[in-house]
Scaffold this motif. Structure first.
Motif: not given
Length: 156
Positions: A11-15
């Motif tokens: 999720e952080l990677q996508n953000k």
């Protein structure tokens, strides 16, 4: 810790627009700040919270509320169960990072992450004391870290 948190959280990677399948076997953390917001609110010598924020995010303290990645400034809020085994060194009476490591240890344990730690209790063994290789606390800490890293290198 930020890199580890991003690597272990899709999720952080996508953000932030990155993609990786990195996985860390272990992490050695030494006298860090894991919650820049609490560091900004603490009375630190030489306004270290503001200095670190400027170095870390290239913004001034007065602009923190509108910072695009504000939620990423609180690493303890990003930790999940995929965080690797960790060894954390800290000074109980640290003049710069007091309470930061203790909070991270608590969050890691709540997430079921294996944590080892060593901390000094004397004011004379303060921030980054382990880099003073000859002090008693440094010698003890560094021997424990060496064993931890050897186990991580062996995949244990």
């Amino acid at each position: 810790t930020a890199l580890i948190s991003v690597a272990e959280n899709k999720e952080l990677q996508n953000k932030i627009g990155v993609s990786t399948d990195l996985h860390f076997a272990g992490a050695y953390l030494n006298c860090g700040i894991y919650d820049i917001i609490s560091a900004l609110n603490a009375k630190l010598p030489l306004d270290m919270g503001g200095v670190i924020l400027k170095d870390f995010a290239s913004i001034d303290k007065k602009d923190i509320a509108t910072y695009e990645y504000l939620d990423l400034c609180v690493i303890v809020g990003l930790v999940n169960e995929r965080f690797p085994k960790a060894f954390i060194t800290y000074a109980e009476k640290d003049v710069f990072c007091k309470g930061q490591s203790e909070r991270l240890i608590e969050v890691l344990k709540k997430n079921g992450v294996e944590v080892e730690e060593y901390h000094s209790t004397k004011f004379t063994s303060n921030h980054c004391f382990s880099l003073n290789w000859k002090g008693k606390d440094a010698v003890t800490n560094n021997a424990l870290v060496e064993k931890f890293l050897a186990r991580m290198a062996k995949g244990e």
